[in-house]
Structures are given as structure tokens and as C-alpha cells.
Write a protein that holds these residues in place. Structure first.
Motif, short mmCIF file in Angstrom:
data_model
loop_
_atom_site.label_atom_id
_atom_site.label_comp_id
_atom_site.label_asym_id
_atom_site.label_seq_id
_atom_site.Cartn_x
_atom_site.Cartn_y
_atom_site.Cartn_z
N ASP B 97 34.13 43.27 44.64
CA ASP B 97 33.51 44.51 44.62
C ASP B 97 34.64 45.65 44.06
OD1 ASP B 97 31.03 44.34 45.92
OD2 ASP B 97 32.02 44.45 47.67
N LEU B 98 35.82 44.94 43.97
CA LEU B 98 36.94 46.14 43.44
C LEU B 98 37.20 45.67 41.98
CD1 LEU B 98 39.31 45.97 46.66
CD2 LEU B 98 37.44 47.14 46.25
N THR B 99 38.03 46.61 41.37
CA THR B 99 38.58 46.32 40.13
C THR B 99 39.71 45.59 40.04
OG1 THR B 99 39.94 48.09 40.15
CG2 THR B 99 37.57 48.70 39.48
N ALA B 100 40.13 44.90 38.99
CA ALA B 100 41.37 44.10 38.88
C ALA B 100 42.33 44.70 39.48
CB ALA B 100 41.51 43.80 37.48
N ARG B 101 42.63 46.33 38.94
CA ARG B 101 43.67 46.99 39.60
C ARG B 101 43.83 46.87 41.05
NH1 ARG B 101 47.38 49.91 37.01
NH2 ARG B 101 48.71 50.83 38.28
N GLU B 102 42.53 47.29 41.72
CA GLU B 102 42.64 47.76 42.93
C GLU B 102 42.56 46.36 43.85
OE1 GLU B 102 39.15 51.23 42.53
OE2 GLU B 102 38.35 49.22 43.05
N ASN B 103 42.29 45.27 43.43
CA ASN B 103 42.61 43.93 43.88
C ASN B 103 44.18 43.77 44.24
OD1 ASN B 103 40.57 41.84 44.66
ND2 ASN B 103 39.76 42.50 42.90
N ILE B 104 44.89 44.09 42.82
CA ILE B 104 46.19 43.82 43.05
C ILE B 104 46.89 44.94 44.10
CG2 ILE B 104 48.52 43.88 41.74
CD1 ILE B 104 46.93 42.80 39.46
N GLN B 105 46.42 46.12 43.93
CA GLN B 105 46.84 47.23 44.58
C GLN B 105 46.64 46.97 46.38
OE1 GLN B 105 46.37 51.27 43.59
NE2 GLN B 105 47.14 51.83 45.78
N PHE B 106 45.42 46.32 46.47
CA PHE B 106 45.16 45.96 47.92
C PHE B 106 46.29 44.86 48.59
CE2 PHE B 106 43.37 43.02 51.00
CZ PHE B 106 43.45 43.96 52.13
N ALA B 107 46.68 43.91 47.63
CA ALA B 107 47.65 42.93 47.78
C ALA B 107 48.96 43.65 47.99
CB ALA B 107 47.84 41.80 46.66
N CYS B 108 49.16 44.43 47.22
CA CYS B 108 50.59 45.08 47.37
C CYS B 108 50.74 45.94 48.82
CB CYS B 108 50.91 46.30 46.09
SG CYS B 108 51.35 45.63 44.60
N GLU B 109 49.69 46.52 48.86
CA GLU B 109 49.67 47.50 50.09
C GLU B 109 49.75 46.31 51.57
OE1 GLU B 109 47.13 51.19 48.55
OE2 GLU B 109 46.35 49.59 49.63
N ALA B 110 48.94 45.39 51.36
CA ALA B 110 48.81 44.17 52.27
C ALA B 110 50.70 43.73 52.68
CB ALA B 110 47.88 43.19 52.00
N TYR B 111 51.17 43.53 51.60
CA TYR B 111 52.55 42.98 51.71
C TYR B 111 53.36 43.94 51.66
CZ TYR B 111 50.83 38.40 50.98
OH TYR B 111 50.39 36.96 51.33
N GLY B 112 53.19 45.35 51.70
CA GLY B 112 53.98 46.34 52.09
C GLY B 112 54.86 46.75 50.88
N VAL B 113 54.41 46.59 49.68
CA VAL B 113 55.30 46.90 48.56
C VAL B 113 55.29 48.52 48.61
CG1 VAL B 113 55.60 46.82 45.96
CG2 VAL B 113 54.43 44.67 47.17
#
Lengths: 284, 339
Positions: B97-113
Motif C-alpha cells: 500500500d505504501l510507496t518505496a520511499r514510505e516503506n524505507i521511511q517506516f523501517a527507519c522509524e521502526a529502527y529509530g533512525v
């Protein structure tokens, strides 16, 4: 390499927020789901008021008091129907995540697990609130009257949200048990109609056949609708449990909200337990 | 990182995983993977590869043994382990459902980057996996290869010192596979430890510094690709003969080599595996001609990992002694050692 053992944002609230954002974004990306889950209640609202309005008005005003229109009588039921329909998507979302592997991916991340699910649920509750608000607006346009005005409308939204929790719990229980999207959708949908019709949603309790009355008395939907309707009409509408210790609508609200809260806790608790078990690292 | 005392990215001893239904998926696996190594974990379907990897990344609890990942015990501090590993599951796991960028963004947020570094990190990863030009498209329209690359990017957001790749290239076309290999080699050169499971022996041969073979939940051989290949013993000579029954040819070869070679019939003729296969191959062909056996083709090559794999998985007796040959000096069931 950066020091990877420390997270820049390592709070529970952050994890709730991140997951809230993800699920809200997913909802916005799928306006179709939003529209479809509203479509059926809207069709019900329009068809029922047009087709049954004439006959039903007599039945609902039999008890005396100020005459009310069928629109006003029906809108709280439709609000609860929206709540039911929208709550189903919670379990569907979980199954989708399990099937797509996102569930496992989240479990392997350092996020707090309860934060993950709180964020998801908050996003879903917000969506349910928005959908109920839309239905109330639409009902008002069709001629329904909310006795408390905007405050009354907000109270109905609140009741709808409280009501949705137990069904959200149930749909998650089905989801985590079946781990299959189709089963979750079918099981939840199959439940919706009997729940709605075997309640005080469309007609007063006394106008229903005996066996339906018996089912309606133990049907959670009855309590949700009675509470919403009490606010809508500004009077005590509960017919399944007679409570007179309070005044006015509180004679309906107190027992109804207590019943719903207990149900939410039980089903929500089971859902949390099952999801926790599914995500715990134990080899079961 | 005071907790990190060992120089092992993975230090696992006697790991056992028994499922609730009694299935013993992993039966006493020892792994010691030094930091910076590109380690391959090979085995057939159902050998215990995925169970092992899931246990190492805290998705499953071992029913026995001890596991330390980047110096953190998996039972005592699972969140610290999760923070320091990247994991790319066998099945592609991205949010379509998410864009490529949003997928990576969510992962960044999940790992607290952290917020400051986030946008830059996302750009960097999009470039790395060559999805920058489609970054704002939702992932549901992506090809299998694009999804895999996006999945790989999301596993790397927090620059983990250790990355687990569970059959990362299964189902990809050769071009997409080569591209992913390039990324893996690149991050390994930058110091990342990689733990790769694969069924493609070519993949393990090309990428890995060291390998372990797992069978029925036990490690049956460990060593560098060359060490493992040399265990098979010498060169491989395949000879095609123009005869329905290869047995006469096999008999000639057996007499010719005596006990110095392993000789087996193949679909088209026979296969000879021997140290001296290259030197004496021509003489064997002459011997076959003298025996009136028509040779229609021959091929001599160094053994591949496939030969290792087949030798080990075909031959029960060679395993039970726990002796997988000279180079794996630490013993066949112990993956200890450096490079």
C-alpha cells in the motif's frame, strides 16, 4: 558504521505514533475500502427510511412521548452498523500483515510490541470515529434530529468507538486463529447481519417476535444501539434491562456502557493474548 | 558497546529447536561467525536453515543451547539483538500500500533512525537498490526483483553490523540476482557480517568466505568453498559413451584407476572423480577405445559445490563419523574458526 545498538527514538509513545501513521496512511491509500465500508450502511439508511418509514413510524411511536421520525430512530442503528463494518477491517489488516510478512518483519524490529498494536488500533478507532461522523451528518441531511446537537453527535461517535472495540477484538481473534484473509472477511461478514437484525436496531423490542426478543436481549448490538439512541432522542430507551436508579438517558447509558466495557475488556483481552502468543518467540 | 566482548557476530552453541509437535528441526548446531565474514548456510528444503535463522534473529526461542548475537544474549536482551541485526525473510515482506520511499521511511522509524539522518539515509538506500526513480510509486506495481531489492533496503536502514539473508534470491531472474549479489558484496566490503542461506550453490561459491552444510538439523560440513570442494577429492571427468549400458565402460575405468578414483555410471556414460583425473584422463580414453567402447564426448572440471553437496547428502556413512575431511580441522559439526 554508526552505533547501531542505540535507537534515536526509543520510547513507547514513538512506536505508537509510527504505527498509527502507517495504518492511517494505508487507510488513506485505500479510499475504496473506506467508501465500501460506508456504502452498505448508507444504502440501509436510505432504503429503510424510504421503504419501511411509513409502517415503522407507527411502531416506534406506540410507546407515547413526543413523536419521532423513523430517520431519527434509525440513524443510531446505522451508526452502530458502521462501527461493526469498520471494526472488521482491523482483523483483515492483521491477516494481511501476517500474509505479507510485515508482521514478522515488525516482530524482528526493536519496536515495543504493545506499542505496535496500540498504534494500529488507534488509527482504526480514528477511522471508525470519522465514518460515524459522516453517517451522522448524512442522517441529519435526511431529516434525522440529534437531541443534543453537536455534543450529542460527539457522544454518539464516542459510543460507536466504545462499541467497536469488542468487534475489533473478535475480528482479530478470528484473524489470528485462521491466519487467512478470506476466512476472516467471511466470518466477520456472516456475523454482521444476524447481529444487526436480531437487535433493537430497526424496530422496538416489543414489536419483535418472542425469539428475536430473547436473542436481542443478549445481543451486544442492542446495547450499543440503545445507548446511541438514548443520546439521539434524549430519553431513556433501554428496554432490555430496566434501570431506574439514574435519571433520564443515564438509565440507558450506564447499564449499556457497562455491558459494552466489560465485553470490550473480555474480547480485547483474548485478542491481545492471542496476538501476543502468535508474536512471542516461543516455539508452540 | 561495553556488552560486546566477543569478536564473534554470531556465537551459538548447541542450539536445539524442537517444535510443539515433536519435530526436531535443529539438533545441536554450533556456529561461530567472526565479524565481517560472509557466511553461507546451505541445505536442502526442510534441513533446518530457516528455523536456525529465525532462532538467531529472536523470532523463535531455542529449546536448547546458547546464542549470543553481536555480544547480546538472545533470551536476556532480545531487543538489543533486534536493534543490531537486519533480517531479510525468505518471503518478500514489504507493504504494497505504501510507496518505496514510505516503506524505507517506516523501517527507519521502526529502527529509530534519528530524524536528521533519516531523509539522507532513505535517499542513500534508494540509490543503493536503484529504486530512486520509482520512490514515490506504491510498491504493488513493482516486479518481484524490485520488491526484493526494496525489502533488502528496509533491512539495512539502521546500518546493522550483521545481516541475515534467508534465500534472498529465490525466484529472481539471473540479472536481478546478480544485482542483489553486488549489493551484498558491497555491504560486506564495508564491514557488515552476512549470514546467507541459499539453495543455489553457485551463489554460495561466489559470495561466501565460509560455509556450513546443514542436514536434518545438524551441521555436517564446514569450510571455505575451496576446502569443501577439495574434500570431494580431485578433478571430475565425465565421459559420454555410445552404449545403452555403461557398465563395460565403468569396468574399464575401475580397472584403469584401481582404488584411486570414485567411478559411477551417469545418464550418458560415467563420471570419474580422482586427484589424477586430469593427468590420466587421456590414457583412460585410449583404454576405452582399445576396449571398443565409442566415446562421444568428455568434460573435465574442478569439483563444484554441487558435487560436495551431493557427496554429503547422498552418503550417509561419511557423515556419522563426524569427519568431514582434513580442512575442516575443527570437526564436522563445529563451525568454529576464522578464515
Amino acid at each position: 558504521m554508526s552505533d547501531a545498538s542505540r535507537r534515536a527514538n526509543d520510547s513507547f509513545a514513538w512506536d505508537v505514533w509510527v504505527n498509527f501513521k502507517r495504518w492511517t496512511l494505508k487507510a488513506v491509500r485505500n479510499p475504496f475500502v473506506l467508501v465500501v465500508s460506508l456504502a452498505q450502511p448508507i444504502i440501509f439508511l436510505v432504503l429503510f427510511t424510504q421503504v419501511f418509514g411509513g409502517v415503522a413510524t407507527g411502531a416506534i411511536n406506540r410507546g407515547g412521548g413526543a413523536a419521532i421520525s423513523y430517520e431519527t430512530y434509525l440513524v443510531p442503528a446505522i451508526a452502530i452498523q458502521v462501527s461493526l463494518a469498520a471494526a472488521v477491517t482491523s482483523g483483515i489488516g492483521l491477516v494481511e500483515d501476517i500474509e505479507e510478512g510485515s508482521f514478522e518483519k515488525i516482530l524482528v524490529s526493536p519496536m515495543h510490541r504493545s506499542g505496535v498494536f496500540l498504534g494500529k488500533s488507534t488509527a482504526e478507532l480514528l477511522r471508525i470515529a470519522a465514518q460515524i461522523a459522516i453517517i451522522l451528518g448524512l442522517g441529519t441531511l435526511l431529516g434525522a434530529e440529534i437531541s443534543g446537537g453537536v455534543a450529542g453527535g460527539l457522544a454518539i461517535v464516542g459510543i460507536g468507538v466504545l462499541f467497536s472495540l469488542w468487534f475489533m477484538g473478535l475480528s482479530n481473534i478470528i484473524a489470528v486463529t485462521t491466519r487467512d484473509q478470506e476466512s476472516t472477511i467471511i466470518a466477520s461478514n456472516v456475523l454482521q447481519f444476524p447481529l444487526l437484525f436480531l437487535s433493537t436496531g430497526f424496530l422496538p423490542l416489543e414489536a419483535l417476535p418472542d425469539w428475536v426478543q430473547a436473542v436481542a436481549t443478549v445481543n451486544p448490538v442492542t446495547y450499543g444501539i440503545d445507548a446511541a439512541r438514548a443520546v439521539m432522542l434524549g430519553r431513556d430507551t433501554m428496554t432490555v434491562i430496566e434501570v431506574t436508579q439514574f435519571t433520564g438517558i443515564w438509565n440507558t447509558l450506564v447499564p449499556a456502557l457497562v455491558v459494552l466495557a466489560v465485553l470490550d475488556l473480555v474480547l480485547g483481552g483474548i485478542a491481545v493474548y492471542l496476538i501476543g502468543r502468535a508474536s512471542s518467540s516461543d516455539v508452540a | 558497546m561495553s556488552e560486546r566482548e566477543s569478536r564473534y557476530a554470531i556465537d551459538a552453541r548447541g542450539v536445539e529447536v524442537t517444535y510443539g509437535d515433536g519435530t526436531e528441526a535443529v539438533r545441536g548446531v554450533d556456529l561461530r561467525i567472526p565479524e565481517g565474514e560472509f557466511f553461507g548456510f546451505l541445505g536442502a528444503n526442510g534441513a533446518g536453515k530457516t528455523t536456525t535463522i529465525k532462532t538467531l534473529v529472536t523470532l523463535l526461542s531455542a529449546t536448547g543451547g546458547e546464542i549470543s548475537i553481536n555480544g547480546h544474549d538472545v533470551d536476556e536482551s532480545p531487543r538489543a539483538v533486534r536493534q543490531t541485526v537486519g533480517y531479510m525473510a525468505q518471503e518478500t515482506a514489504i507493504d504494497t500500500d505504501l510507496t518505496a520511499r514510505e516503506n524505507i521511511q517506516f523501517a527507519c522509524e521502526a529502527y529509530g533512525v534519528s530524524g536528521d539522518a533519516r531523509a539522507e539515509r532513505i535517499d542513500e538506500l534508494l540509490d543503493l537498490v536503484e529504486l530512486a526513480d520509482v520512490q514515490d510509486k506504491t510498491a504493488d506495481g513493482f516486479s518481484g526483483g524490485m520488491k526484493k531489492r526494496l525489502d533488502a533496503a528496509t533491512a539495512l536502514v539502521h546500518e546493522p553490523p550483521l545481516v541475515f539473508l534467508d534465500e534472498p534470491t529465490t525466484g529472481l531472474d539471473p540479472k536481478a540476482r546478480n544485482r542483489l549479489w553486488d549489493y551484498f558484496e558491497r555491504i560486506n566490503e564495508q564491514g557488515t557480517t552476512l549470514f546467507l542461506t541459499t539453495q543455489y550453490l553457485e551463489e554460495a561459491d561466489q559470495l561466501c568466505d565460509r560455509l556450513s552444510l546443514i542436514r536434518d538439523g545438524r551441521i555436517v560440513a564446514t569450510g571455505s568453498p575451496d576446502e569443501l570442494k577439495s574434500q570431494v577429492g580431485g578433478q571430475r571427468l565425465d565421459i559420454d559413451v555410445d552404449a545403452a549400458d555403461p557398465e563395460p565402460a565403468v569396468a574399464v575405468a575401475r580397472e584403469f584407476f584401481g582404488t584411486d578414483a570414485t567411478i559411477e555410471p551417469t545418464d550418458d556414460g560415467l563420471g570419474v572423480t580422482a586427484e589424477s583425473a586430469r593427468e590420466r584422463g587421456t590414457d583412460l580414453l585410449v583404454a576405452l577405445r582399445d576396449a571398443d567402447i565409442a566415446v562421444t564426448g568428455f568434460n573435465i572440471r574442478a569439483p563444484t559445490l554441487d558435487d560436495v553437496f551431493l557427496a554429503i547428502t547422498d552418503d550417509d556413512d561419511s557423515l556419522d563419523g563426524g569427519n568431514a575431511g582434513e580442512p575442516a580441522s575443527a570437526g564436522a559439526t563445529d563451525a568454529e574458526g576464522g578464515r
